[in-house]
Design a protein around this motif. Structure first.
Motif, PDB file in Angstrom:
ATOM      1  N   ASP A   1     -14.722   1.864  -3.448  1.00 36.21           N
ATOM      2  CA  ASP A   1     -15.968   1.098  -3.475  1.00 36.21           C
ATOM      3  C   ASP A   1     -17.209   1.954  -3.667  1.00 36.21           C
ATOM      4  O   ASP A   1     -18.329   1.448  -3.597  1.00 36.21           O
ATOM      5  CB  ASP A   1     -16.110   0.248  -2.203  1.00 36.21           C
ATOM      6  CG  ASP A   1     -15.962   1.067  -0.929  1.00 36.21           C
ATOM      7  OD1 ASP A   1     -16.262   2.275  -0.959  1.00 36.21           O
ATOM      8  OD2 ASP A   1     -15.552   0.504   0.102  1.00 36.21           O
TER       9      ASP A   1
ATOM     10  N   SER B   1     -10.734  -2.663  -1.350  1.00 35.30           N
ATOM     11  CA  SER B   1      -9.746  -2.442  -0.300  1.00 35.30           C
ATOM     12  C   SER B   1      -9.856  -3.481   0.806  1.00 35.30           C
ATOM     13  O   SER B   1     -10.914  -4.078   1.031  1.00 35.30           O
ATOM     14  CB  SER B   1      -9.902  -1.042   0.293  1.00 35.30           C
ATOM     15  OG  SER B   1     -11.053  -0.986   1.112  1.00 35.30           O
TER      16      SER B   1
ATOM     17  N   GLY C   1      -1.625   0.597  -9.136  1.00 33.92           N
ATOM     18  CA  GLY C   1      -2.968   0.721  -8.589  1.00 33.92           C
ATOM     19  C   GLY C   1      -3.178   2.168  -8.179  1.00 33.92           C
ATOM     20  O   GLY C   1      -2.311   2.772  -7.525  1.00 33.92           O
TER      21      GLY C   1
ATOM     22  N   SER D   1      -1.263  -0.837  -4.364  1.00 34.03           N
ATOM     23  CA  SER D   1      -2.712  -0.673  -4.343  1.00 34.03           C
ATOM     24  C   SER D   1      -3.108  -0.053  -3.003  1.00 34.03           C
ATOM     25  O   SER D   1      -3.089  -0.725  -1.985  1.00 34.03           O
ATOM     26  CB  SER D   1      -3.410  -2.015  -4.546  1.00 34.03           C
ATOM     27  OG  SER D   1      -4.817  -1.861  -4.568  1.00 34.03           O
ATOM     28  N   VAL D   2      -3.401   1.218  -3.065  1.00 31.94           N
ATOM     29  CA  VAL D   2      -3.337   2.082  -4.218  1.00 31.94           C
ATOM     30  C   VAL D   2      -2.476   3.298  -3.930  1.00 31.94           C
ATOM     31  O   VAL D   2      -2.299   3.682  -2.788  1.00 31.94           O
ATOM     32  CB  VAL D   2      -4.743   2.580  -4.644  1.00 31.94           C
ATOM     33  CG1 VAL D   2      -5.618   1.460  -5.112  1.00 31.94           C
ATOM     34  CG2 VAL D   2      -5.421   3.398  -3.553  1.00 31.94           C
TER      35      VAL D   2
ATOM     36  N   LYS E   1      -9.920  -8.456  -4.399  1.00 26.28           N
ATOM     37  CA  LYS E   1     -10.064  -7.853  -3.082  1.00 26.28           C
ATOM     38  C   LYS E   1      -8.822  -8.166  -2.255  1.00 26.28           C
ATOM     39  O   LYS E   1      -8.342  -9.295  -2.254  1.00 26.28           O
ATOM     40  CB  LYS E   1     -11.302  -8.358  -2.328  1.00 26.28           C
ATOM     41  CG  LYS E   1     -11.552  -7.552  -1.047  1.00 26.28           C
ATOM     42  CD  LYS E   1     -12.708  -8.069  -0.227  1.00 26.28           C
ATOM     43  CE  LYS E   1     -13.050  -7.105   0.902  1.00 26.28           C
ATOM     44  NZ  LYS E   1     -11.892  -6.665   1.714  1.00 26.28           N
TER      45      LYS E   1
ATOM     46  N   GLY F   1      -8.964   1.352  -7.370  1.00 26.27           N
ATOM     47  CA  GLY F   1      -9.599   0.939  -6.126  1.00 26.27           C
ATOM     48  C   GLY F   1     -10.817   1.794  -5.866  1.00 26.27           C
ATOM     49  O   GLY F   1     -11.264   2.556  -6.726  1.00 26.27           O
TER      50      GLY F   1
ATOM     51  N   GLY G   1      -6.058   5.358  -6.848  1.00 30.80           N
ATOM     52  CA  GLY G   1      -7.355   5.659  -6.256  1.00 30.80           C
ATOM     53  C   GLY G   1      -7.430   7.104  -5.816  1.00 30.80           C
ATOM     54  O   GLY G   1      -6.438   7.850  -5.865  1.00 30.80           O
TER      55      GLY G   1
ATOM     56  N   THR H   1       0.850  -1.186   0.000  1.00 28.23           N
ATOM     57  CA  THR H   1       0.000   0.000   0.000  1.00 28.23           C
ATOM     58  C   THR H   1       0.888   1.239   0.000  1.00 28.23           C
ATOM     59  O   THR H   1       2.115   1.150   0.081  1.00 28.23           O
ATOM     60  CB  THR H   1      -0.922   0.030   1.232  1.00 28.23           C
ATOM     61  OG1 THR H   1      -0.107  -0.028   2.412  1.00 28.23           O
ATOM     62  CG2 THR H   1      -1.889  -1.135   1.232  1.00 28.23           C
TER      63      THR H   1
ATOM     64  N   TRP I   1      -9.632  -4.019 -11.066  1.00 29.18           N
ATOM     65  CA  TRP I   1     -10.208  -3.314  -9.909  1.00 29.18           C
ATOM     66  C   TRP I   1      -9.977  -4.163  -8.667  1.00 29.18           C
ATOM     67  O   TRP I   1     -10.101  -5.393  -8.705  1.00 29.18           O
ATOM     68  CB  TRP I   1     -11.708  -3.085 -10.089  1.00 29.18           C
ATOM     69  CG  TRP I   1     -12.376  -2.518  -8.867  1.00 29.18           C
ATOM     70  CD1 TRP I   1     -12.370  -1.204  -8.465  1.00 29.18           C
ATOM     71  CD2 TRP I   1     -13.139  -3.227  -7.880  1.00 29.18           C
ATOM     72  NE1 TRP I   1     -13.076  -1.060  -7.289  1.00 29.18           N
ATOM     73  CE2 TRP I   1     -13.554  -2.280  -6.905  1.00 29.18           C
ATOM     74  CE3 TRP I   1     -13.497  -4.569  -7.718  1.00 29.18           C
ATOM     75  CZ2 TRP I   1     -14.322  -2.648  -5.794  1.00 29.18           C
ATOM     76  CZ3 TRP I   1     -14.253  -4.933  -6.611  1.00 29.18           C
ATOM     77  CH2 TRP I   1     -14.666  -3.973  -5.671  1.00 29.18           C
ATOM     78  N   MET I   2      -9.616  -3.487  -7.564  1.00 28.78           N
ATOM     79  CA  MET I   2      -9.375  -4.201  -6.314  1.00 28.78           C
ATOM     80  C   MET I   2     -10.121  -3.522  -5.174  1.00 28.78           C
ATOM     81  O   MET I   2      -9.924  -2.328  -4.915  1.00 28.78           O
ATOM     82  CB  MET I   2      -7.882  -4.232  -5.980  1.00 28.78           C
ATOM     83  CG  MET I   2      -7.558  -5.004  -4.696  1.00 28.78           C
ATOM     84  SD  MET I   2      -5.793  -5.029  -4.305  1.00 28.78           S
ATOM     85  CE  MET I   2      -5.192  -6.167  -5.560  1.00 28.78           C
TER      86      MET I   2
END
Length: 306
Positions: A175, A193, A105, A75-76, A226, A173, A107, A44, A190-191
């Protein structure tokens, strides 16, 4: 049929912890994840942090030097608080030195990121989109002229290009429904968190699949992932205690231990991962929170990599 026969798995590189991380553990996890056949290694980005954390570019470059096949991702990265020119050069360099294994990644991050870096939150989505556009241009074009609302470049050149063509994969990332849908049009994966709940992930997947289909993309081949903070132990109470400490100290959210995390015996962990696959995951990032080298071996066995 093992889980690994059905989806791919990433492994978290030790990088963020309530306790200092020994570089021997970083090296061992990187090498064993590579040898065991995990698809990718992830970290991260947390520059201003209340716990121990590495800079992602530095620790991923170190991992690149001690591995041969495994891919390397962040990510991310909170793109709106960074200059995309720096990000483009950093990731292109990582891709080059690793022989084409980098993943970016990206976001929007959270409110505190903007406060820390003195970047206004207004129009952050526009700033984010421009950042992605400029990064892609620098990775693919010999000379770049870009005129956006936030970023401008006149005849800029970045001779060092990524090994991967047209460029390293970009995963998004977030949601929020808008963020999930955005991934279908501008990203390569797409991942969800690690801090988001398993229920939230299950709600996001149909949104992403619908957006992919509208964009003419195949949900079956688009990485839907995920991050899973986890601990596996033959004594389930030990596994839960380890994960609860991590969520309490790092996320300051002990409720995430059960809502977001996965813990228990190998059999219990396998069942929880099966549930995420049933929710639509075709990739999972396994993120042990302690006993890193031991957990890599245990999780490889759980998913069928050993």
């Amino acid at each position: 049929m093992t889980l690994n026969d059905r989806i791919s798995f990433g492994m978290s590189l030790p990088h963020r912890s309530p306790d200092p991380i020994d570089m021997a553990a970083v090296r061992e996890v990187a090498r064993r994840a590579d040898a065991l056949g995990f698809r990718d290694l992830w970290v991260t980005e947390n520059a201003v942090d209340h716990v121990f954390s590495f800079d992602p570019a530095v620790v991923l470059t170190y991992a690149a030097a001690v591995t041969t096949k495994i891919r390397l991702g962040v990510s991310v990265s909170v793109l709106p608080v960074r200059n995309p020119i720096h990000v483009a050069h950093q990731v292109a360099s990582l891709d080059y030195v690793s022989g084409g294994r980098a993943i970016l990644g990206a976001g929007l991050g959270r409110e505190h990121h903007y406060t820390e870096f003195q970047v206004p939150t207004e129009r952050r989505v526009r700033r984010f989109k421009e950042g992605i556009e400029l990064i892609k241009a620098l990775w693919t074009e010999p000379m770049v002229t870009y005129r956006g609302d936030f970023f401008r470049l006149e005849g800029g050149t970045m001779v060092l290009k990524p090994v991967q063509k047209p460029y390293p994969p970009i995963w998004l990332g977030g949601d929020h429904p808008d963020a999930v849908s955005r991934a279908a049009t501008v990203a390569d994966g797409w991942m969800g968190s690690g801090g988001s709940s398993k229920a939230t992930f299950a709600r996001c997947v149909p949104i992403l699949r619908e957006a992919l289909e509208k964009s003419g993309r195949d949900p079956a081949t688009f990485p839907i992932s995920k991050r899973v903070f986890m601990s596996v132990h033959e004594r389930p109470e030990v596994a839960r205690e380890e994960l609860n400490r991590w969520f309490t100290v790092v996320y300051r959210n002990p409720a995430g231990t059960d809502a977001s995390g996965v813990h228990g015996t190998p059999e219990q962990v396998r069942e929880r991962l099966e549930e995420l696959v049933a929710s639509g995951a075709n990739h999972l990032l396994l993120n042990p929170v302690c006993r890193y080298a031991e957990q890599v071996e245990a999780l490889a066995a759980v998913v069928g990599l050993s």
